[in-house]
Design a protein around this motif. Structure first.
Motif, PDB file in Angstrom:
ATOM      1  N   THR A   1      50.529  74.471  73.203  1.00  0.00           N
ATOM      2  CA  THR A   1      51.199  74.531  71.904  1.00  0.00           C
ATOM      3  C   THR A   1      52.435  75.416  71.995  1.00  0.00           C
ATOM      4  N   THR A   2      53.564  74.894  71.562  1.00  0.00           N
ATOM      5  CA  THR A   2      54.798  75.678  71.595  1.00  0.00           C
ATOM      6  C   THR A   2      54.747  76.736  70.500  1.00  0.00           C
ATOM      7  N   ILE A   3      54.801  78.010  70.900  1.00  0.00           N
ATOM      8  CA  ILE A   3      54.729  79.107  69.935  1.00  0.00           C
ATOM      9  C   ILE A   3      56.080  79.781  69.750  1.00  0.00           C
ATOM     10  N   ASP A   4      57.036  79.474  70.616  1.00  0.00           N
ATOM     11  CA  ASP A   4      58.394  80.008  70.458  1.00  0.00           C
ATOM     12  C   ASP A   4      59.350  78.885  70.841  1.00  0.00           C
TER      13      ASP A   4
ATOM     14  N   LYS B   1      54.977  78.434  75.632  1.00  0.00           N
ATOM     15  CA  LYS B   1      53.839  77.588  75.284  1.00  0.00           C
ATOM     16  C   LYS B   1      52.539  78.335  75.581  1.00  0.00           C
ATOM     17  N   GLU B   2      51.551  78.136  74.695  1.00  0.00           N
ATOM     18  CA  GLU B   2      50.233  78.724  74.880  1.00  0.00           C
ATOM     19  C   GLU B   2      49.197  77.648  74.615  1.00  0.00           C
TER      20      GLU B   2
END
Length: 380
Positions: free
Chosen positions: A115-118, A111-112
């Motif tokens: 927001t979940t990016i992976d 998460k970044e």
């Protein structure tokens, strides 16, 4: 990078009961270190003939890692399962075929800024080679290999897990495929490692003196090395932040990263060493230097994440204490200084047994985001 700590200690403790291995550690392979130790890994009998100095074995690893930044909304977790096959088949009393095939399957969840990016995707991420090394090895004249590996070897003196080798200015390409590597641990304790990448033409050289190889953790051993490479030096600058040197997006000089190099002739120098204190502790250190570009400020480089020049001077040191019989609590720490940040990472390990451990650590940094890191690792 290589995380061989617990298996190396397990191998060293097993080898102490075999006087031949402990007394002459470099008689047992230039690349596949201590491969004749029957207590290290699971022997494949159909490819093993100890009377001729031939042995192949496999090992399994499960590794769970999680890191959280200053906010729970920034985090990175992964689960890795790996299978590693290593060994050597002797053709003559001195010459043999050797290999190191290390395959990793990984599942990541990151998460970044919330927001979940992976995403978790049902363990359906690609598997990849961590090491892919094949070659011919002479116990006397050294090993010549075609490999997926790093440009330099000696900088692994500070490898005590995730944090130890973050600020060594090693080539940012990391373990990259297509390298031709020569490696030799001479009978007089001199050591040489030289690499050339057939794709990027990045070269690395290590010359040193060692009483035992870096990874077997032989009691009271030590080594000191001088190294150089013409790749892209890199440094950590806080949670999930990296600074890469020798980058120029307008040029066509190949590298092992997504960024082309500014120069084929920018050199990164390092002086590294390790000292093993009996079987209870280990100290490693790396001093590194690459020439910085005068027109770029430190803040500009931090903000952009790369620079056309080098990264200046950096120093990293690690220390780890091993409890008796490698069972119980043991502290460790990493400390580093460079032109862009200072970092200090205290860690505490718990060893269930030499091949099973967990640890937690906190990264204090003068610039960039601090983080908490947790890991569990099991080797068989």
């Amino acid at each position: 990078m290589n995380k061989l700590l617990s298996t190396s200690i397990f191998m060293a403790l097993s080898g102490l009961s075999l006087p031949g291995l402990a007394a002459s550690p470099h008689d047992d392979g230039n690349w596949i270190e201590s491969y004749l130790n029957p207590n290290y890994g699971s022997t494949l009998p159909q490819f093993t003939d100890l009377s001729k100095g031939s042995r192949w074995y496999y090992s399994l690893r499960l590794q769970l890692t999680s890191a959280v930044g200053e906010s729970i909304h920034d985090n990175a977790s992964k689960a890795e399962a790996s299978l590693r096959l290593r060994g050597k088949t002797m053709f003559t009393d001195d010459l043999g075929f050797m290999g190191d095939f290390w395959l990793k399957a990984r599942e990541s969840y990151n998460k970044e800024n919330g927001t979940t990016i992976d995403h978790y995707d049902d363990l359906d991420e690609d598997a990849a080679w961590e090491n892919l090394i094949i070659g011919i090895e002479s116990n006397k004249y050294g090993a010549l290999a075609y490999a997926k590996h790093t440009a330099n070897w000696a900088v692994f003196t500070t490898d005590i897990g995730m944090r130890g080798q973050s600020n060594i200015q090693g080539d940012a390409g990391g373990k990259n495929s297509g390298k031709f590597i020569y490696k030799n641990f001479f009978a007089n304790d001199l050591f040489v490692h030289a690499s050339w990448d057939r794709n990027s033409h990045i070269m690395g050289l290590d010359i040193g003196y060692q009483t035992a190889n870096i990874y077997p953790f032989v009691p009271d051993s030590y080594g000191i090395y001088a190294s150089v490479h013409n790749g892209q030096p890199s440094l950590n600058n806080g949670f999930n932040k990296t600074i890469i040197g020798n980058v120029d997006l307008s040029k066509d000089i190949k590298s092992d990263t997504d960024f082309h190099r500014h120069s084929e002739h920018l050199l990164t120098y390092s002086l590294s060493g390790y000292k093993q204190f009996g079987g209870s502790g280990r100290l490693g250190a790396v001093l590194a230097y690459s020439d910085r570009a005068n027109h770029e400020t430190r803040q500009d480089v931090r903000d952009r994440g790369y620079t056309t020049g080098g990264l200046g001077f950096s120093a990293s040191a690690t220390y780890q204490y091993f409890p008796k019989n490698v069972h119980g609590w043991g502290p460790a720490m990493s400390i580093s200084h460079d032109d862009f940040s200072d970092q200090f990472t205290p860690q505490i390990y718990y060893w269930f047994k030499p091949q099973v451990r967990t640890w937690i650590g906190y990264v204090f940094t003068s610039h960039g985001e601090e983080s908490t890191q947790l890991e569990f690792q099991m080797d068989y």
